[in-house]
Write a protein that holds these residues in place. Structure first.
Motif, PDB file in Angstrom:
ATOM      1  N   GLY A 118       0.659  -1.270   0.137  1.00 59.30           N
ATOM      2  CA  GLY A 118      -0.075   0.082  -0.218  1.00 59.30           C
ATOM      3  C   GLY A 118       0.893   1.230   0.073  1.00 59.30           C
ATOM      4  O   GLY A 118       2.116   1.134   0.123  1.00 59.30           O
ATOM      5  N   GLY A 119       0.193   2.392  -0.013  1.00 59.63           N
ATOM      6  CA  GLY A 119       0.906   3.503  -0.114  1.00 59.63           C
ATOM      7  C   GLY A 119      -0.057   4.721  -0.197  1.00 59.63           C
ATOM      8  O   GLY A 119      -1.203   4.673  -0.089  1.00 59.63           O
ATOM      9  N   GLY A 120       0.636   5.924   0.298  1.00 57.85           N
ATOM     10  CA  GLY A 120      -0.190   7.189   0.116  1.00 57.85           C
ATOM     11  C   GLY A 120       0.552   8.384  -0.139  1.00 57.85           C
ATOM     12  O   GLY A 120       1.834   8.335   0.094  1.00 57.85           O
ATOM     13  N   MET A 121       0.118   9.424  -0.216  1.00 57.66           N
ATOM     14  CA  MET A 121       0.703  10.610  -0.404  1.00 57.66           C
ATOM     15  C   MET A 121      -0.288  11.897   0.250  1.00 57.66           C
ATOM     16  O   MET A 121      -1.357  11.465   0.488  1.00 57.66           O
ATOM     17  N   GLY A 122       0.525  12.789   1.066  1.00 57.04           N
ATOM     18  CA  GLY A 122      -0.083  13.762   1.931  1.00 57.04           C
ATOM     19  C   GLY A 122       0.145  14.944   1.718  1.00 57.04           C
ATOM     20  O   GLY A 122       1.344  15.001   1.473  1.00 57.04           O
ATOM     21  N   TYR A 123      -0.386  15.989   2.129  1.00 61.77           N
ATOM     22  CA  TYR A 123      -0.092  17.285   2.343  1.00 61.77           C
ATOM     23  C   TYR A 123      -0.328  17.875   3.885  1.00 61.77           C
ATOM     24  O   TYR A 123      -1.710  17.371   4.334  1.00 61.77           O
ATOM     25  N   ALA A 124       0.369  18.536   4.355  1.00 57.54           N
ATOM     26  CA  ALA A 124       0.316  19.027   5.836  1.00 57.54           C
ATOM     27  C   ALA A 124       0.607  20.614   5.904  1.00 57.54           C
ATOM     28  O   ALA A 124       1.449  20.717   5.211  1.00 57.54           O
ATOM     29  N   THR A 127       0.281  24.752  11.879  1.00 50.97           N
ATOM     30  CA  THR A 127      -0.460  25.736  12.543  1.00 50.97           C
ATOM     31  C   THR A 127      -0.280  26.139  14.123  1.00 50.97           C
ATOM     32  O   THR A 127       0.535  25.065  14.510  1.00 50.97           O
ATOM     33  N   LEU A 128      -0.729  26.876  14.783  1.00 48.82           N
ATOM     34  CA  LEU A 128      -0.567  27.150  15.894  1.00 48.82           C
ATOM     35  C   LEU A 128      -1.080  25.796  16.868  1.00 48.82           C
ATOM     36  O   LEU A 128      -0.597  25.478  18.106  1.00 48.82           O
ATOM     37  N   ILE A 129      -2.168  25.121  16.380  1.00 47.35           N
ATOM     38  CA  ILE A 129      -2.726  23.828  17.228  1.00 47.35           C
ATOM     39  C   ILE A 129      -1.893  22.664  16.422  1.00 47.35           C
ATOM     40  O   ILE A 129      -2.539  21.721  17.168  1.00 47.35           O
ATOM     41  N   GLY A 130      -1.205  22.892  15.854  1.00 44.30           N
ATOM     42  CA  GLY A 130      -0.430  21.542  15.291  1.00 44.30           C
ATOM     43  C   GLY A 130      -0.561  21.511  13.688  1.00 44.30           C
ATOM     44  O   GLY A 130      -1.302  22.214  13.177  1.00 44.30           O
ATOM     45  N   PRO A 131      -0.048  20.279  13.173  1.00 39.53           N
ATOM     46  CA  PRO A 131      -0.350  20.341  11.834  1.00 39.53           C
ATOM     47  C   PRO A 131      -1.828  19.849  11.378  1.00 39.53           C
ATOM     48  O   PRO A 131      -2.486  19.234  11.982  1.00 39.53           O
ATOM     49  N   ILE A 132      -2.179  20.312  10.139  1.00 42.72           N
ATOM     50  CA  ILE A 132      -3.321  20.245   9.673  1.00 42.72           C
ATOM     51  C   ILE A 132      -3.101  19.320   8.335  1.00 42.72           C
ATOM     52  O   ILE A 132      -2.434  20.060   7.431  1.00 42.72           O
ATOM     53  N   GLY A 133      -3.622  18.157   8.208  1.00 42.64           N
ATOM     54  CA  GLY A 133      -3.158  17.376   6.942  1.00 42.64           C
ATOM     55  C   GLY A 133      -4.216  16.368   6.324  1.00 42.64           C
ATOM     56  O   GLY A 133      -5.056  16.280   6.954  1.00 42.64           O
ATOM     57  N   VAL A 134      -3.998  16.148   5.246  1.00 46.24           N
ATOM     58  CA  VAL A 134      -4.742  15.130   4.473  1.00 46.24           C
ATOM     59  C   VAL A 134      -3.879  14.242   3.680  1.00 46.24           C
ATOM     60  O   VAL A 134      -2.953  14.661   3.312  1.00 46.24           O
ATOM     61  N   THR A 135      -4.226  12.968   3.805  1.00 48.47           N
ATOM     62  CA  THR A 135      -3.490  11.861   3.182  1.00 48.47           C
ATOM     63  C   THR A 135      -4.503  11.126   2.243  1.00 48.47           C
ATOM     64  O   THR A 135      -5.528  10.713   2.725  1.00 48.47           O
ATOM     65  N   VAL A 136      -4.057  10.853   0.989  1.00 48.50           N
ATOM     66  CA  VAL A 136      -5.042   9.786   0.208  1.00 48.50           C
ATOM     67  C   VAL A 136      -3.941   8.556   0.271  1.00 48.50           C
ATOM     68  O   VAL A 136      -2.681   8.673  -0.159  1.00 48.50           O
ATOM     69  N   ASN A 144     -10.972   0.289  -2.290  1.00 47.34           N
ATOM     70  CA  ASN A 144     -11.317   1.681  -2.701  1.00 47.34           C
ATOM     71  C   ASN A 144      -9.823   2.614  -1.922  1.00 47.34           C
ATOM     72  O   ASN A 144      -9.236   2.154  -1.346  1.00 47.34           O
ATOM     73  N   VAL A 145     -10.130   3.765  -2.585  1.00 47.96           N
ATOM     74  CA  VAL A 145      -8.989   4.892  -1.985  1.00 47.96           C
ATOM     75  C   VAL A 145      -9.319   5.522  -0.800  1.00 47.96           C
ATOM     76  O   VAL A 145     -10.954   5.595  -0.833  1.00 47.96           O
ATOM     77  N   GLY A 146      -8.683   5.744   0.021  1.00 56.64           N
ATOM     78  CA  GLY A 146      -9.154   6.317   1.484  1.00 56.64           C
ATOM     79  C   GLY A 146      -8.608   7.656   1.593  1.00 56.64           C
ATOM     80  O   GLY A 146      -7.463   7.997   1.030  1.00 56.64           O
ATOM     81  N   ILE A 147      -9.126   8.359   2.342  1.00 55.44           N
ATOM     82  CA  ILE A 147      -8.836   9.893   2.554  1.00 55.44           C
ATOM     83  C   ILE A 147      -8.632   9.841   4.068  1.00 55.44           C
ATOM     84  O   ILE A 147      -9.876   9.465   4.751  1.00 55.44           O
ATOM     85  N   TYR A 148      -7.578  10.506   4.637  1.00 59.00           N
ATOM     86  CA  TYR A 148      -7.273  10.512   6.012  1.00 59.00           C
ATOM     87  C   TYR A 148      -6.946  12.093   6.270  1.00 59.00           C
ATOM     88  O   TYR A 148      -6.335  12.588   5.808  1.00 59.00           O
ATOM     89  N   PHE A 149      -7.948  12.601   7.257  1.00 60.29           N
ATOM     90  CA  PHE A 149      -7.720  13.996   7.622  1.00 60.29           C
ATOM     91  C   PHE A 149      -7.286  14.026   8.977  1.00 60.29           C
ATOM     92  O   PHE A 149      -7.720  13.343  10.056  1.00 60.29           O
ATOM     93  N   ASN A 150      -6.492  15.000   9.273  1.00 64.08           N
ATOM     94  CA  ASN A 150      -5.659  15.044  10.693  1.00 64.08           C
ATOM     95  C   ASN A 150      -5.799  16.598  11.083  1.00 64.08           C
ATOM     96  O   ASN A 150      -5.315  17.338  10.032  1.00 64.08           O
ATOM     97  N   MET A 151      -6.059  16.694  12.341  1.00 67.65           N
ATOM     98  CA  MET A 151      -5.958  18.280  12.766  1.00 67.65           C
ATOM     99  C   MET A 151      -5.396  18.139  14.228  1.00 67.65           C
ATOM    100  O   MET A 151      -6.065  17.617  14.969  1.00 67.65           O
ATOM    101  N   GLY A 152      -4.062  18.957  14.226  1.00 65.48           N
ATOM    102  CA  GLY A 152      -3.573  18.779  15.512  1.00 65.48           C
ATOM    103  C   GLY A 152      -2.571  17.648  15.848  1.00 65.48           C
ATOM    104  O   GLY A 152      -2.283  16.788  15.020  1.00 65.48           O
ATOM    105  N   PHE A 153      -2.062  17.836  17.222  1.00 66.33           N
ATOM    106  CA  PHE A 153      -1.082  16.802  17.574  1.00 66.33           C
ATOM    107  C   PHE A 153      -1.497  15.515  17.870  1.00 66.33           C
ATOM    108  O   PHE A 153      -2.782  15.539  18.483  1.00 66.33           O
ATOM    109  N   TYR A 154      -0.672  14.439  17.921  1.00 70.87           N
ATOM    110  CA  TYR A 154      -1.429  13.104  18.576  1.00 70.87           C
ATOM    111  C   TYR A 154      -0.910  12.907  19.852  1.00 70.87           C
ATOM    112  O   TYR A 154       0.164  13.401  20.273  1.00 70.87           O
ATOM    113  N   PHE A 155      -1.796  12.670  20.849  1.00 73.32           N
ATOM    114  CA  PHE A 155      -1.424  12.650  22.207  1.00 73.32           C
ATOM    115  C   PHE A 155      -1.527  10.772  22.301  1.00 73.32           C
ATOM    116  O   PHE A 155      -2.525  10.336  22.156  1.00 73.32           O
TER     117      PHE A 155
END
Length: 155
Positions: A118-124, A127-136, A144-155
């Motif tokens: 598998g594989g993917g490509m993403g953009y991030a 910001t002040l609250i951490g990275p905002i990004g999307v990965t396909v 199917n193709v998946g889309i992962y959205f991330n907002m902020g840091f992981y805890f």
């Protein structure tokens, strides 16, 4: 004893270094693995893989770009990942990731087991609250193709 059988054991490997190639380019290889030894292993301890983060939902979860939900796998599971991250400007990042895994019920049959890629490509954007990004992402495990959205840091 567990249900009349010997107890089971779990061996795990999780290795994620980051290598700086240039001021803007980072190489991020990773190796993950988990081998279960024993019989009649309770469902709560079975190997599982999926998503972008190790241990996000369960301690034994291995990450894998292209498997969108948490999936159960055989007793022996190993995966490798290579990612290349490029920084555009000061706050923008592009990441290209490829991963490969093998699974088998018996550790000594692992290299004869199923091939999963598998594989993917993403953009991030930082910001002040951490990275905002999307990965396909995609894989041969899911159709199917998946889309992962991330907002902020992981805890």
């Amino acid at each position: 004893e567990y249900e009349g059988h010997s107890p089971f054991s779990a061996l795990a490997l999780d290795f994620e270094p980051t290598v700086r190639l240039t001021r803007r380019v980072y190489l991020m290889p990773a190796i993950y693995g988990r081998v279960l030894i024993g019989e009649k292993i309770p469902a709560a301890y079975l190997n599982c893989m999926g998503g972008e983060l190790a241990g996000r939902y369960l301690v034994q979860q291995l990450p894998f770009y292209g498997i969108h939900d948490l999936e159960l796998f055989e007793n022996s599971l190993v995966s490798g990942r290579i990612a290349l991250r490029y920084r555009l400007g000061r706050r923008h990042y592009l990441t290209f990731t490829g991963n490969y895994a093998k699974q088998a019920n018996n550790f000594f049959d692992l290299w004869k087991g199923d091939d999963i890629w598998g594989g993917g490509m993403g953009y991030a954007y930082n910001t002040l609250i951490g990275p905002i990004g999307v990965t396909v992402n995609t894989s041969n495990w899911e159709d199917n193709v998946g889309i992962y959205f991330n907002m902020g840091f992981y805890f």
